[in-house]
Design a protein around this motif. Structure first.
Motif, short mmCIF file in Angstrom:
data_model
loop_
_atom_site.label_atom_id
_atom_site.label_comp_id
_atom_site.label_asym_id
_atom_site.label_seq_id
_atom_site.Cartn_x
_atom_site.Cartn_y
_atom_site.Cartn_z
N TRP A 1 -10.57 -0.20 2.08
CA TRP A 1 -11.64 0.63 2.64
C TRP A 1 -12.26 1.55 1.61
CZ3 TRP A 1 -6.99 -0.34 4.97
CH2 TRP A 1 -5.92 0.43 4.52
N PRO B 1 -6.85 4.86 7.68
CA PRO B 1 -7.71 3.67 7.63
C PRO B 1 -6.94 2.38 7.94
CG PRO B 1 -7.98 5.00 5.63
CD PRO B 1 -6.84 5.59 6.40
N ALA B 2 -5.67 2.32 7.50
CA ALA B 2 -4.90 1.09 7.73
C ALA B 2 -4.56 0.94 9.21
CB ALA B 2 -3.62 1.10 6.89
N LEU C 1 -6.89 -0.40 -2.02
CA LEU C 1 -7.16 0.08 -0.67
C LEU C 1 -8.50 -0.52 -0.25
CD1 LEU C 1 -6.04 3.77 -1.23
CD2 LEU C 1 -4.72 1.89 -0.26
N GLN D 1 -15.31 -1.46 6.71
CA GLN D 1 -14.13 -1.59 5.85
C GLN D 1 -14.27 -2.76 4.89
OE1 GLN D 1 -10.42 -1.62 7.93
NE2 GLN D 1 -10.43 0.58 8.11
N LYS E 1 -6.20 8.55 3.16
CA LYS E 1 -6.72 7.39 2.42
C LYS E 1 -5.96 6.10 2.70
CE LYS E 1 -9.46 10.18 0.22
NZ LYS E 1 -10.90 10.21 0.36
N VAL E 2 -4.73 6.20 3.19
CA VAL E 2 -3.95 4.98 3.42
C VAL E 2 -3.61 4.81 4.90
CG1 VAL E 2 -1.88 3.68 2.78
CG2 VAL E 2 -2.96 5.17 1.09
N LYS F 1 -16.83 -2.79 -2.47
CA LYS F 1 -15.51 -2.77 -1.87
C LYS F 1 -14.72 -3.96 -2.44
CE LYS F 1 -16.07 0.63 1.13
NZ LYS F 1 -16.76 0.50 2.39
N LEU G 1 0.83 -1.20 0.00
CA LEU G 1 0.00 0.00 0.00
C LEU G 1 0.87 1.26 0.00
CD1 LEU G 1 -2.99 -0.88 2.34
CD2 LEU G 1 -2.71 -1.24 -0.09
#
Lengths: 282, 276
Positions: free
Chosen positions: B110, A200-201, B108, A278, A196-197, B153, A179
């Motif tokens: 999410w 959330p991660a 990604l 998620q 965005k990375v 998703k 990622l």
């Protein structure tokens, strides 16, 4: 086949059977809990007998608790307030201190998780400060803030810092390399990467940290308020001890425990919701 | 930081006067990783020139460093020795000009399918208006047949669909070179086949993305897709064993090709080359 046909009509239960089944399901989940409670009450009763009347019995405590909860918000001056007011005072301090603590810990953890150099520099500092009882910071807070309740909040800030800091750092450190590579290849700006990375991660780890911070903060607040006095459940416990009312002490212990459980459940509920979201649910 | 070697400002065209300036020029590139007290050599003496418009496959056994070389072209891994020039300039960092499709999709989780592509488009296509970026995102998703799954998703999609999203994302930033790291390795044979077709369709249908470099360990896939196949020797300390030109006209028809003598010769040659 014949047997199967026989089974199908049975599945369409009438209303009374449905209710019975419901009650049965509720009983199935509740009965072990009730058993546990009964065992606890039994041991408590035995301890009360052995102590020869020093320890209050469960029944005496229950009646005191009922009395306390019947009018939780009465206010008869500084030293005589309802348990609801004390609970609110403690919760207010915990949320203030915890809020400030995580507001420092999350950004700092994000920095530490992203930079190995920073980690090497700050890890020893954190490892020295982390095992210190947060109450050791109380006099320092008192000296600087000249206010006992504020000094308790300060101790809660310090308490809340460490679990969230450590977990956020770990969460950011463990962001999958793929990622990170994606955000480099597609030249994500710093803000895009964070929103965005990174966030959330690292979110599940951050939430775990917040939950642990809250748990410890809730434990520390009682001790802090014993020192600080004035209001709060900790003060209530100490005041009840001074008034030699162990029934009130036991009642307060129950209120503290149930509130702590509720706070913890709240966080695991948020965590489950976020995980479902998620993965594409709602 | 690896020592940066002097970038050659003018591509060396003296050797091959008839050829245009190469898009990618790899000279004596090697890669060492620190290990214990010394260093482990992963790759050495890699010399390879890729022209604009070529479809190149890297093939070799696991651990031969073919993915490392791809990552070095992407700018995600530094080179230890040698020079690597992209369009005459030394590769210093990753760039959307060399967009990458990763083996494990790297979406990604999410974000929705649409958002996964849009974030890349929004980040790279800075000269476009917002409406143009949205239209481009919708367009690439339509081209990989995912218009009806835009709001799902990644977890809700099959492996093949996820890789389609990753391919759409890479094409959407209009890279000059597309890098694919074992893109179909985790997919079943049927899905792999249709994705190969789709990849060829996208590649030949988009004038902006002329060049593709793909890592694979599937011999048939390499022959079907490539103009040239780069065979790696076994690692550690791997290097290029040989470069095979696939002299099959395009567009290629898989079914008739698989019975042609050229295909069989190439296949046998590659099998022997990889097993010795």
């Amino acid at each position: 086949m014949a047997q199967m046909i026989e089974v199908i009509p049975r599945r369409e239960s009438s209303a009374p059977t449905l209710i019975r089944r419901w009650l049965n399901a509720i009983w199935q989940t509740l009965s072990p809990v009730l058993m546990g409670m009964l065992i606890l009450a039994g041991l408590w009763q035995v301890a009360a007998w052995i102590s020869g009347g020093t320890l209050p019995t469960p029944l005496a405590t229950a009646s005191t608790l009922r009395e306390l909860l019947s009018d939780p918000f009465y206010d008869n001056g500084p030293n005589d307030k309802g348990i609801g007011i004390q609970l609110m005072a403690s919760l207010g301090r915990v949320f203030t201190g915890w809020g400030i603590g995580i507001a420092i810990a999350i950004p700092l953890g994000m920095l530490l998780g992203s930079s190995a150099a920073l980690r090497k520099m700050l890890a020893p500092v954190i490892e020295i400060l982390r095992p210190v009882s947060p109450l050791a910071w109380y006099p320092l807070g008192l000296a600087v803030l000249h206010n006992a309740p504020k000094a308790v909040v300060f101790a809660i800030v310090i308490t809340s810092l460490w679990p969230t800091l450590v977990n956020t750092t770990m969460g950011v450190q463990n962001i999958p390399a793929d990622l990170k590579a994606v955000s480099k290849v597609f030249r994500f700006s710093r803000w895009r990467y964070i929103s965005k990375v990174l966030l959330p991660a690292a979110f599940p780890a951050i939430l775990t940290g917040m939950r642990l911070s809250m748990g410890i903060a809730w434990m520390v607040i009682v001790a802090g308020e014993m020192l600080a006095g004035g209001t709060g459940l900790g003060f209530f416990v100490w005041d009840s001890w001074n008034a030699l009312s162990l029934e009130r002490v036991m009642s307060a212990i129950l209120v503290i425990g149930i509130t702590g459980l509720a706070l913890d459940r709240l966080f695991s509920l948020i965590g489950q919701r976020m995980a479902a979201w998620q993965e594409g649910g709602h | 930081m690896a020592p940066r070697l002097l970038p050659r400002t003018t591509p060396n065209t003296a050797i091959l006067p008839m050829e245009p300036a190469p898009l990618l020029e790899i000279s004596s590139v090697g890669k060492n990783y620190p290990s214990g007290q010394g260093q482990i050599n992963i790759l050495h003496d890699i010399d390879l020139t890729i022209q604009s418009g070529e479809f190149i496959s890297f093939i070799g056994h696991s651990g031969c460093g073919k993915s490392t070389l791809l990552n070095m072209i992407a700018g995600l891994t530094s080179i230890s020795t040698g020079t690597m020039l992209f369009d005459g300039k030394s590769i210093a960092a990753p760039s959307p000009e060399r967009a990458m499709v990763f083996q494990h999709y790297s979406l990604l989780p999410w974000l929705s399918v649409y958002q996964n592509v849009y974030e890349a488009v929004d980040s790279v296509q800075t000269e476009m208006s917002k409406a143009e970026r949205k239209a481009l995102t919708n367009d690439v998703l339509a081209r990989v047949g995912l218009s009806n799954h835009m709001h799902k998703k990644p977890m809700q999609l099959s492996g093949g669909m996820r890789q389609r999203v990753a391919i759409a994302r890479a094409f959407a930033v209009h890279p000059r070179m597309l890098l694919l790291d074992e893109p179909f390795g985790a997919l079943d044979a049927l899905t792999r086949g249709s994705l190969q077709e789709e990849l060829l369709g996208l590649w030949s249908g988009d004038a902006r993305t002329e060049t593709v470099v793909m890592v694979t360990h599937d011999i048939d896939e390499a022959i079907y897709l490539s103009d040239r196949i780069v065979v790696f020797s076994d690692g550690p300390g791997a290097t290029i064993k040989e470069v095979i030109t696939v002299d099959l006209p395009r567009p290629r028809d898989k079914q008739s090709l698989m019975n042609s003598p050229t295909w069989n010769n190439l296949r046998t040659h590659l099998l022997l080359s990889l097993h010795c």
